[in-house]
Design an enzyme around this catalytic site. Structure first.
Site, mmCIF file in Angstrom:
data_model
loop_
_atom_site.group_PDB
_atom_site.id
_atom_site.type_symbol
_atom_site.label_atom_id
_atom_site.label_comp_id
_atom_site.label_asym_id
_atom_site.label_seq_id
_atom_site.Cartn_x
_atom_site.Cartn_y
_atom_site.Cartn_z
ATOM 1 C CG ASP A 46 56.008 -23.743 21.133
ATOM 2 O OD1 ASP A 46 55.728 -24.259 19.587
ATOM 3 O OD2 ASP A 46 56.311 -22.962 20.429
ATOM 4 C CE1 TYR A 82 52.086 -28.703 20.458
ATOM 5 C CE2 TYR A 82 51.739 -27.050 22.258
ATOM 6 C CZ TYR A 82 52.361 -27.000 20.961
ATOM 7 O OH TYR A 82 54.216 -26.454 20.954
ATOM 8 C CG ASN A 117 54.258 -27.144 14.142
ATOM 9 O OD1 ASN A 117 54.264 -26.180 13.770
ATOM 10 N ND2 ASN A 117 54.189 -28.104 14.206
ATOM 11 C CG HIS A 209 55.303 -22.071 14.583
ATOM 12 N ND1 HIS A 209 55.479 -21.353 15.927
ATOM 13 C CD2 HIS A 209 55.456 -22.829 14.384
ATOM 14 C CE1 HIS A 209 55.260 -22.692 17.010
ATOM 15 N NE2 HIS A 209 55.814 -23.821 15.685
ATOM 16 C CG HIS A 218 61.232 -28.720 15.420
ATOM 17 N ND1 HIS A 218 61.069 -30.084 14.723
ATOM 18 C CD2 HIS A 218 60.397 -28.363 16.074
ATOM 19 C CE1 HIS A 218 59.200 -30.536 15.792
ATOM 20 N NE2 HIS A 218 59.155 -29.167 16.101
ATOM 21 C CG HIS A 244 58.500 -24.926 14.984
ATOM 22 N ND1 HIS A 244 57.582 -25.601 15.005
ATOM 23 C CD2 HIS A 244 59.884 -25.546 14.466
ATOM 24 C CE1 HIS A 244 57.834 -26.794 14.420
ATOM 25 N NE2 HIS A 244 59.071 -26.951 13.342
ATOM 26 C CG ASP A 245 63.871 -26.228 18.532
ATOM 27 O OD1 ASP A 245 63.417 -27.146 17.724
ATOM 28 O OD2 ASP A 245 64.684 -25.638 17.207
ATOM 29 C CG HIS A 246 58.361 -27.638 22.377
ATOM 30 N ND1 HIS A 246 57.390 -28.767 22.822
ATOM 31 C CD2 HIS A 246 58.005 -26.515 21.737
ATOM 32 C CE1 HIS A 246 56.454 -28.278 22.040
ATOM 33 N NE2 HIS A 246 57.166 -28.098 21.019
#
Length: 318
Positions: A46, A82, A117, A209, A218, A244-246
């Site tokens: 991420d 991003y 995603n 991911h 998430h 995915h989770d930051h």
């Protein structure tokens, strides 16, 4: 078509130093361990924000630690660019978020990337294109593949197509190469199962991911718990690693021998959110920026989580 593992059965040369072999339907790449048989690599996720949200500072510490450990390669857990992936192979975001950021000498190694995603919101084929390798030889991104390093095998899984909500969102996703979805997922699960069954490595690590289990914003991914988790449990996988989770985290549950590790702190982090029903299972949680290292030998795996200043936040061995 599956083949019997043979180092001397060379089917092609990829990336200048990695050999690619046939293994089910998943491409297979080979990494040579160090002279003593050990292996070291970084994991970050991420991250692709053109240096913003402290991405540059995380990259600097990655380089320092990577050089110190003499890493073999870097793993990215996705959301590489991003907010909406790449628009094409000539998108300046590739240089602005990758080439011009990870410049430290300790990071001039092969990068193995999966899609997140946010990457699926752009031109997926651009990230998968070998043209990007001509821009930066470190880059390799595929949907799903295997990296064999003798004592350990890493199984990279394309997790975004599993998640139902993305197919209901009005935001456009690039599902070319995925639709029809049902046979895509069915074939992927069969290929992962076959690759795991054929593995003779001491350690097995699966990378995607999306988290299977997470205390972050998430949270756990129900579709992966239902479809992927039974396969990796049946095949004695040691670690599942995701982004995915930051945040940075390690979960060890009573109902599974697998360690669930999150490395999603490559740039923008989420502070102040954590939710897990059993506090004893949440072995480590840090809702700030950072990355993870793994050092692997025949006897053990050492996992270390670092923050943005290069301080050790958590150390665990098996």
């Amino acid at each position: 078509m599956a083949v019997v593992w043979n180092k001397h059965l060379v089917l092609g040369l990829v990336l200048g130093f990695c050999l690619v072999f046939s293994l089910g339907e998943l491409e297979r790449f080979v990494e040579s361990p160090k002279a003593d048989g050990s292996l070291a690599f970084l994991v970050v996720g991420d991250w692709g924000r053109r240096g913003n949200y402290n991405q540059t500072e995380v990259a600097r510490q990655m380089g320092i630690i990577g050089e110190k450990l003499d890493i073999n390669f870097v793993v990215s857990t996705g959301d590489n660019f991003y907010e909406d992936g790449l628009t094409g192979v000539d998108d300046p975001a590739f240089k602005e978020s990758f080439v011009n950021i990870y410049t430290h000498s300790g990071l001039q190694k092969q990068w193995y990337n999966v899609l997140g995603n946010h990457d699926y919101r752009g031109n997926v084929e651009a990230q998968l294109s070998p043209i990007l390798k001509k821009v930066d030889s470190r880059w390799l991104c595929l949907r799903s593949f295997v990296v064999n390093a003798e004592i350990v095998e890493l199984f990279f899984v394309d997790t975004t197509p599993f998640v139902d909500e993305y197919f209901r969102e009005p935001k456009a996703y690039d599902w070319s190469g995925v639709l029809p979805r049902k046979p895509y997922l069915s074939n992927l699960l069969k290929d992962v199962d076959l690759a795991l069954k054929e593995s003779r490595a001491k350690w097995k690590i699966v990378i995607g991911h999306h988290p299977i289990k997470s205390a972050g914003e998430h949270g756990s991914t129900a579709e992966l718990i239902a479809q992927l988790l039974p396969i990796i449990q049946a095949n004695s996988v040691d670690l599942y690693i995701n982004g995915h989770d930051h945040c940075l985290q390690r979960i060890s549950t009573s109902d599974s021998p697998i360690q669930f590790l999150t490395s999603g702190g490559g740039s923008k982090a989420w502070r102040g959110y954590v939710s897990w029903p059993n506090p004893e299972e949440l072995k480590f949680y840090y809702d700030g920026q950072g990355f993870m290292t793994l050092q692997v030998t025949e006897a053990h795996i050492d996992v270390v989580f670092y923050d943005i200043e290069g301080h050790v936040r958590h150390h665990w061995s098996v």
